[in-house]
Every structure is written in structure tokens, then in C-alpha cells.
Design an enzyme around this catalytic site. Structure first.
Site, PDB file in Angstrom:
ATOM      1  N   TYR A  34       0.860  -1.184   0.000  1.00  0.00           N
ATOM      2  CA  TYR A  34       0.000   0.000   0.000  1.00  0.00           C
ATOM      3  C   TYR A  34       0.892   1.228   0.000  1.00  0.00           C
ATOM      4  O   TYR A  34       1.861   1.304   0.761  1.00  0.00           O
ATOM      5  CB  TYR A  34      -0.870   0.004   1.264  1.00  0.00           C
ATOM      6  CG  TYR A  34      -1.715   1.256   1.420  1.00  0.00           C
ATOM      7  CD1 TYR A  34      -3.017   1.290   0.921  1.00  0.00           C
ATOM      8  CD2 TYR A  34      -1.206   2.395   2.035  1.00  0.00           C
ATOM      9  CE1 TYR A  34      -3.792   2.430   1.049  1.00  0.00           C
ATOM     10  CE2 TYR A  34      -1.974   3.551   2.163  1.00  0.00           C
ATOM     11  CZ  TYR A  34      -3.270   3.560   1.670  1.00  0.00           C
ATOM     12  OH  TYR A  34      -4.036   4.683   1.781  1.00  0.00           O
TER      13      TYR A  34
ATOM     14  N   GLU B 271      -3.150   7.499  -4.142  1.00  0.00           N
ATOM     15  CA  GLU B 271      -3.231   6.261  -3.366  1.00  0.00           C
ATOM     16  C   GLU B 271      -3.134   5.065  -4.307  1.00  0.00           C
ATOM     17  O   GLU B 271      -3.961   4.907  -5.205  1.00  0.00           O
ATOM     18  CB  GLU B 271      -4.553   6.193  -2.594  1.00  0.00           C
ATOM     19  CG  GLU B 271      -4.605   4.996  -1.657  1.00  0.00           C
ATOM     20  CD  GLU B 271      -6.000   4.736  -1.077  1.00  0.00           C
ATOM     21  OE1 GLU B 271      -6.996   4.815  -1.822  1.00  0.00           O
ATOM     22  OE2 GLU B 271      -6.092   4.464   0.127  1.00  0.00           O
TER      23      GLU B 271
END
Ligand code: GDP
Ligand code: MN
Length: 414
Positions: free
Chosen positions: A135, A223
Site C-alpha cells: 500500500y 493512493e
């Protein structure tokens, strides 16, 4: 400490409702321009187009991904009954079949609530194996007033679960605005992604490229989840959620030309056409205010007296009878609304002029619900007289506290 900064970061993501979001396929194309590795893919807006796209990619290892502006698509479902907004497929026929169950249908995820988001396109991509799903996010951190990079080796579909149960697995790095992402910082971030040593240099370069996108394109959020390492040690952005600062639209024409208004709240889009700054909320007391700061204070005082605001609405410096009427139309389309609080400071605008607009709007819309009006400033006495004489269910006040108390009393929560 770290978990707290992640909580802050994810809150920042949640609040970025006012900022432009792009579909994944647009974001992927932008990332590619900056040298970030992305799987090959083609977007389509028809089932036939999806079939052609799959054929063109020329492999039987494919993924079809619903393009609806929400996260958690993988675990979502459609109002067509189809489960999963991200599906592995092997043939162009499957692409066509699934596209027809996705396109024009609402995708419901943890983030959208029951209403869901309409799927306006599908993205067909070549399927790549991932040995690690990491992530990575870049955000502005209000507390430290710097960009931060949030990174974890435990990316994939349950990053929220990781944040709750294993917050130490999520690391936060501050970026010095002047220095940017130095080689040292990039390598440091890359080393927490859980990649093999072979992949670290490319991961570091990718992080620097992502920061370049963030900086040059006025992003509020970059993101990537998952940012994957493939078995042959390549680094690929297998998903991308990019947000952009609306205040930068004038210098980011290309990015803003990719906006998809079907993904936005229709009332908010309508409001912006009239220069009204409108955000819908969950409560029952609608409010119309001039000035963003006064609008915030108005929502606070409604809450202070036990009420719940139904919206934020700043009608700007010039509250004309036309904008007042438009504002009434917007707030009355919300059936939860059972009271209206108008709080106008007459500095540039004259209160009696605003009162005329209010009376006209109340008549046009045949208002049945109570309206409390607090007018302060130029010609407020005349305004109060007009309202008192109108014979309508309008209550005029000069003081904010008394006005707020009154509307909360007249418009009880359901
Ligand atoms: P999200 O659920 O909205 O975050 O959608 P994603 O694009 O992240 O897809 C959900 C999940 O599907 C990812 O976390 C991956 O595990 C998986 N996935 C998506 N695309 C690919 C791909 O090209 N290859 C592989 N191996 N997995 C993928
Ligand atoms: Mn994802």
C-alpha cells in the site's frame, strides 16, 4: 503514534469529497506518463467495446474492473446482482458478458453506502501476478503541514482492517517540501513495502515518480493499492485513486477535462453552476448563508442547540433574489428537511433586498415548513418589517443564538 497518523491520513481521504477524483483508467494513463509501471489496459463504455478491448490485449489472462468512483470495488456488488467489481476473466466473451452486468448499473461498496455509484466504464487489463501487494499513499498532512507518504507491506483489499488490527504495519514518512523525495527517503520507504532486494531500486524510483505526479498535478491524494511486486521483480501500480485540488483547476486543464460529472452528487453539480457552494449532509435543518466562514459557524450553532444541519450552503458575497430562489430549490429537494435557517450578513448586500428574495421564494415554493431568518446589517429594520408583514411562516431575528434556538425548536429531528 503511527496509527494515529494513519487515522488522520485516512480521514483526509474520506474528507476529500470536494476534490476531483479520476477514474482508474485515467489515473493509470497519467501515471504512465510519469514513468510509473501500470498493467496494460483498455477502457470501454459498451459491452461490445469490452469484447474488442479484451481481444486487442491478446491474452487470456485478464481482469475486468468496474469504473465507478469508489474504493473497495473488489468486495462490492452491483444492483444487477453481480458480485464483485473486479473480476478475473479469460475470454473476450466473458468481458462482454460481465461488462453488460456492470455498465449502467450501480456498484455498491463499503464506501458508497446503499445508493452505490453508477458504473460508467469498464477497464480491461492484462492480469499480472503479484508476489507482494503493498500500500502506498501520498497526502497532505495538516498536523505537520507537509506531504506525507503512508506505506505498508500489507496492501490489498483490507487496508482498513490492517489499520485497525495491526497499525504498526503502516508506516508514515514526512516529506520536506523543499527537498522533496530524496533518494535516501525513497529507498527508506521502498524498504518497508515487503519487496525483494531486487525490486527496491525500481520501487524507490516509482515512489519518486509518484511524488512528482503529486506535486506537478496539484494532487490532494495519490493512493496506490496494491502497489505490487511481480514475480520478475517489476513494480506495478495495479490500482490508482488520485484526487486533485479543485482550487488548482485553472492550471490543471488536462486533468479537469477528465472529470466525470455522473459520479458527483447531482445537486452539488447543479449548485456549482449558480456559484453556490453546496454540500449535502445528513440532518434535517437546511441553511442558506453568505460566506463560507459564517456557514461553518451556522452549522456549529445549529448543533450547539441540539439540531442537525442538512447541508452546508454558501451563496457567496452576492445573495441576489435569484440565487436565494435557486438555493431554496436545492435544499427543498431533500425530503428530510423540515426547517430552514437563513443567516445573511448584509454587508455588500442589503437585507431588505434579501428579504424580498426570501418572500418571493417562499411563495414560489409554497413553503409549508418553518423558516427562521437572521438578517444583520444594512437595512435590517426594513427587512424585518417586510418579513413580519408577509403573512408567511417566516420568523425574523437579529441575534444568532435566538434564531438558532428557534429553528431547532420548530424543526424537531425525525
Ligand atoms: P478496489 O477493490 O476498488 O481497491 O480495486 P482494485 O483495483 O485494488 O482490485 C481489487 C483487488 O483485485 C486488488 O487488491 C488485487 O488483489 C486484485 N487485482 C486487481 N487487478 C489485478 C491484477 O491485474 N492482477 C492481480 N493479480 N490481481 C489484481
Ligand atoms: Mn485497490
Amino acid at each position: 503514534m503511527l496509527s494515529r497518523s494513519f487515522a488522520r491520513a485516512s480521514r483526509a481521504i474520506a474528507q476529500q469529497k470536494r476534490f476531483l477524483s479520476l477514474h482508474e483508467y485515467r489515473s493509470a494513463a497519467l501515471l504512465e506518463q510519469y514513468g510509473v509501471g501500470v498493467p496494460r489496459g483498455i477502457a470501454a463504455t459498451t459491452a461490445e467495446g469490452a469484447y474488442e478491448a479484451a481481444k486487442k490485449l491478446g491474452t487470456n489472462e485478464l481482469v475486468i474492473k468496474a469504473q465507478a468512483l469508489t474504493g473497495g470495488r473488489g468486495k462490492g456488488h452491483f444492483d444487477s446482482g453481480l458480485q464483485g467489481g473486479v473480476k478475473l476473466i479469460s475470454t473476450p466473451e466473458e468481458a462482454r458478458d460481465l461488462a453488460s452486468q456492470m455498465l449502467g448499473h450501480k456498484l455498491i461498496t463499503k464506501q458508497t453506502g446503499a445508493a452505490g455509484k453508477e458504473t460508467t466504464a469498464v477497464y480491461i487489463v492484462e492480469r499480472r501476478d503479484a508476489r507482494t501487494e503493498a500500500y502506498l499513499a501520498i497526502l497532505n498532512d495538516r498536523a505537520s503541514q507537509t506531504p506525507i507518504i503512508v506505506a505498508s507491506s500489507q496492501g490489498g483489499m483490507d487496508i482498513e482492517g490492517v489499520a485497525e488490527e495491526n497499525p504498526d504495519a503502516i508506516k508514515t514518512f514526512k516529506v520536506d517540501l523543499k527537498e522533496g523525495v530524496t533518494d535516501k527517503l525513497a529507498t527508506e520507504v521502498a524498504s518497508v513495502l515487503g519487496y525483494t532486494d531486487e525490486a527496491i531500486p525500481e520501487a524507490a524510483k516509482t515512489i519518486q515518480n509518484l511524488y512528482k505526479v503529486f506535486e506537478e498535478r496539484d494532487c490532494t491524494q495519490v493512493e496506490i493499492n496494491p502497489l505490487s511486486e511481480t514475480p520478475d521483480h517489476k513494480v506495478l501500480a495495479m490500482d490508482a485513486k488520485l484526487g486533485f485540488d479543485d482550487n488548482a483547476s485553472f492550471r490543471q486543464e488536462e486533468v479537469f477535462s477528465w472529470r466525470d460529472p455522473t459520479q458527483e452528487d447531482p445537486e452539488e453539480v447543479e449548485a456549482s453552476k449558480y456559484g453556490l457552494n453546496f454540500i449535502k449532509l445528513d440532518g434535517n435543518i437546511a441553511n442558506i448563508v453568505n460566506g463560507a466562514g459564517l456557514a461553518m459557524a451556522t452549522m456549529d450553532i445549529i448543533k450547539l442547540y441540539g439540531g442537525a444541519p442538512a447541508n452546508f450552503l454558501d451563496c457567496g458575497g452576492t445573495a441576489t433574489p435569484e440565487t436565494i430562489e435557486k438555493a431554496f430549490g436545492l435544499i427543498l429537494s431533500d425530503k428530510q428537511v423540515n426547517g430552514i435557517f437563513v443567516n445573511i450578513f448584509g454587508g455588500i448586500v442589503r437585507c431588505d433586498y434579501v428579504a424580498e428574495g426570501l418572500i418571493a421564494a417562499a411563495k414560489t415554493f409554497k413553503l409549508e415548513i418553518p423558516v427562521v431568518v437572521r438578517l444583520q446589517g444594512t437595512n435590517m429594520a426594513q427587512a424585518k418589517e417586510l418579513i413580519d408583514k408577509s403573512g408567511l411562516k417566516l420568523f425574523a431575528f437579529e441575534e444568532l443564538d435566538a434564531a438558532a434556538e428557534k429553528i431547532v425548536e420548530l424543526a424537531p429531528k425525525a
